[in-house]
Write an enzyme that holds these catalytic residues in place. Structure first.
Site, PDB file in Angstrom:
ATOM      1  NE  ARG A 125      50.011  30.353  34.684  1.00 47.48           N
ATOM      2  CZ  ARG A 125      49.134  31.429  35.117  1.00 47.48           C
ATOM      3  NH1 ARG A 125      49.462  32.697  34.554  1.00 47.48           N
ATOM      4  NH2 ARG A 125      48.088  31.441  35.812  1.00 47.48           N
ATOM      5  N   GLY A 126      47.370  29.944  32.182  1.00 39.58           N
ATOM      6  CA  GLY A 126      46.075  30.454  32.397  1.00 39.58           C
ATOM      7  C   GLY A 126      45.074  30.345  31.324  1.00 39.58           C
ATOM      8  CG  ASP A 165      41.658  26.433  34.605  1.00 32.30           C
ATOM      9  OD1 ASP A 165      41.890  27.021  36.164  1.00 32.30           O
ATOM     10  OD2 ASP A 165      42.592  26.764  33.848  1.00 32.30           O
ATOM     11  NE  ARG A 205      48.303  23.093  31.495  1.00 37.82           N
ATOM     12  CZ  ARG A 205      48.431  23.829  32.567  1.00 37.82           C
ATOM     13  NH1 ARG A 205      48.440  25.135  32.295  1.00 37.82           N
ATOM     14  NH2 ARG A 205      48.186  23.439  33.691  1.00 37.82           N
TER      15      ARG A 205
HETATM   16  O1  MRU Z   1      47.851  25.619  35.413  1.00 36.65           O
HETATM   17  P1  MRU Z   1      47.493  27.018  35.155  1.00 36.65           P
HETATM   18  O2  MRU Z   1      48.499  28.124  35.619  1.00 36.65           O
HETATM   19  O3  MRU Z   1      47.214  27.325  33.665  1.00 36.65           O
HETATM   20  O4  MRU Z   1      46.186  27.404  35.958  1.00 36.65           O
HETATM   21  C1  MRU Z   1      45.667  28.622  35.859  1.00 36.65           C
HETATM   22  C2  MRU Z   1      44.307  28.824  36.771  1.00 36.65           C
HETATM   23  O5  MRU Z   1      43.800  27.920  37.469  1.00 36.65           O
HETATM   24  C3  MRU Z   1      43.746  30.108  36.629  1.00 36.65           C
HETATM   25  O6  MRU Z   1      43.023  30.304  37.986  1.00 36.65           O
HETATM   26  C4  MRU Z   1      42.565  30.096  35.708  1.00 36.65           C
HETATM   27  O7  MRU Z   1      43.095  29.632  34.549  1.00 36.65           O
HETATM   28  C5  MRU Z   1      42.038  31.191  35.299  1.00 36.65           C
HETATM   29  S1  MRU Z   1      43.125  32.481  34.801  1.00 36.65           S
HETATM   30  C6  MRU Z   1      42.442  33.940  34.233  1.00 36.65           C
END
Ligand code: MRU
Length: 351
Positions: A45-46, A243, A90
């Site tokens: 994730r991220g 994101d 996603r």
């Molecule tokens: O749901 P996730 O864990 O994928 O969400 C991640 C985030 O919101 C992070 O802050 C974003 O992706 C930046 S990661 C460098």
């Protein structure tokens, strides 16, 4: 510094982030479907890491097909179906969609008679380049982030952050957490306050894990302690990731980010976003156009595998929110700091 993604030319290994910090378990993926499921289930994730994993998935699949003779013409339908599958995983982070489009563009310019082995080689090089650029970009963001400290000479900063934006969310080093790493390396960091980040606990489980491993001073707080911390004047700055950033600077990030920005504004604190240019979606004029993912009810109904709500309690579980640009003091990118983030300044950084 951790790495969460390993590709050896035939198998993609993902560090299962659902199991951290208790166990470091690597999930072996052999095809696009298993990577798509891993993205959906948050094994990886991220925003940047999701895009990196998708890139390696497509390269891996092309390499598997290249074991048999054939040409690109034989595989165009499969490739399109794989891109489509990955695009359904996603919806909010734009990095994934940019990478998928880059793969499409790469194949579009190839002759249908291109041999499978050549296609596999090209796609593997592309995936590796995307990964390497992500890493280099994170280091550059970290370097530019040091300017935030230069503006407060002599102060060691106390920073509040949300979610996980570190090595686990990128090819390595991280975005907001990259800035925090850089500040620490230069002796300009006093403390990181880590929002636990309900409901998935990316802060409590992942950011704390990274900071602990590197001996960076931190304290985990429950999300609802953030405003109190600001009121007590225990925080100098909030830094978060992104994101998807619209052309006007409106920023989608992990649910709770908008609330932090409102609180920071009330307390007169800088609210900073750290993100690569690949997280900008300049095709949309404002955050109103960003699709916010809603995740399953059990992320809220259960905690640590135990039921915490009445069985079948109705749940609203948005994974992200949108912070209006007006609440963002600055966006740190690999090309420098955009401050304040306006449509004009964002257009200029894309130059
Ligand atoms: O749901 P996730 O864990 O994928 O969400 C991640 C985030 O919101 C992070 O802050 C974003 O992706 C930046 S990661 C460098």
């Amino acid at each position: 510094m951790f790495t969460a993604i390993k590709y050896d030319g035939s198998v993609l290994q993902l560090l299962d982030q659902r199991r951290l910090p208790e166990a470091e378990i690597w999930l072996k993926c052999h095809d696009v479907e298993s990577v798509a499921v891993a993205i959906e289930n948050m094994v990886v994730r991220g925003a940047p890491a999701i895009a990196d994993a998708a890139a390696f998935a497509l390269a891996m699949s092309a390499s598997e097909r290249a074991r048999l003779p054939g040409t690109l013409a034989d595989d165009l339908g499969v490739f399109e179906a794989e891109v489509e599958r990955l695009s359904m995983t996603r919806p909010t982070a734009v990095n994934l969609f940019k990478v998928l489009e880059e793969f499409r563009r790469t194949l579009r310019v190839l002759a249908p008679s291109t041999l499978r082995v050549q296609v596999a080689r090209l796609l593997t090089e592309l995936a590796q380049r995307i990964f390497d650029e992500d890493l280099a970009t994170c280091y550059a963001i970290g370097k530019h982030g040091l300017d935030l400290a230069r503006e407060a000479p002599g102060v060691t900063l106390r920073i509040l952050t949300h979610c996980n934006t570190g090595s686990l969310a990128t090819a390595g080093y991280g975005t907001a957490l990259g800035v925090i790493r850089s500040l620490h390396a230069c002796g300009r960091l006093a403390m990181v306050y880590v929002d636990e980040t309900r409901p998935y606990l990316q802060g409590a489980r992942l950011t704390a894990y990274e900071l602990q491993a590197e001996g960076i001073p931190y304290q985990v707080i429950c999300d609802s302690a953030a405003a109190y911390l600001m009121q007590c004047r225990s925080v100098d700055m909030v830094i978060v990731g992104a994101d998807r950033i619209a052309a006007n600077g409106d920023t989608a990030n992990k649910i709770g980010t908008y609330g932090l920005a409102v609180q920071a504004h009330y307390h007169g604190l800088p609210f900073v976003v750290a993100a690569p240019l690949s997280s900008f979606d300049v095709a949309i004029s404002s955050g109103a156009e960003i699709r916010i993912e809603e995740r399953g009810a059990d992320e809220l109904r259960l905690s640590g595998g135990k039921q915490v709500t009445p069985l079948d309690a109705p749940v609203f579980n948005p994974a992200f929110d949108v912070t209006p640009a007006a609440l963002i003091s600055a966006i740190v990118t690999e090309r420098g700091i955009v401050r304040p983030p306006t449509t004009e300044k964002i257009a200029a950084i894309f130059g």
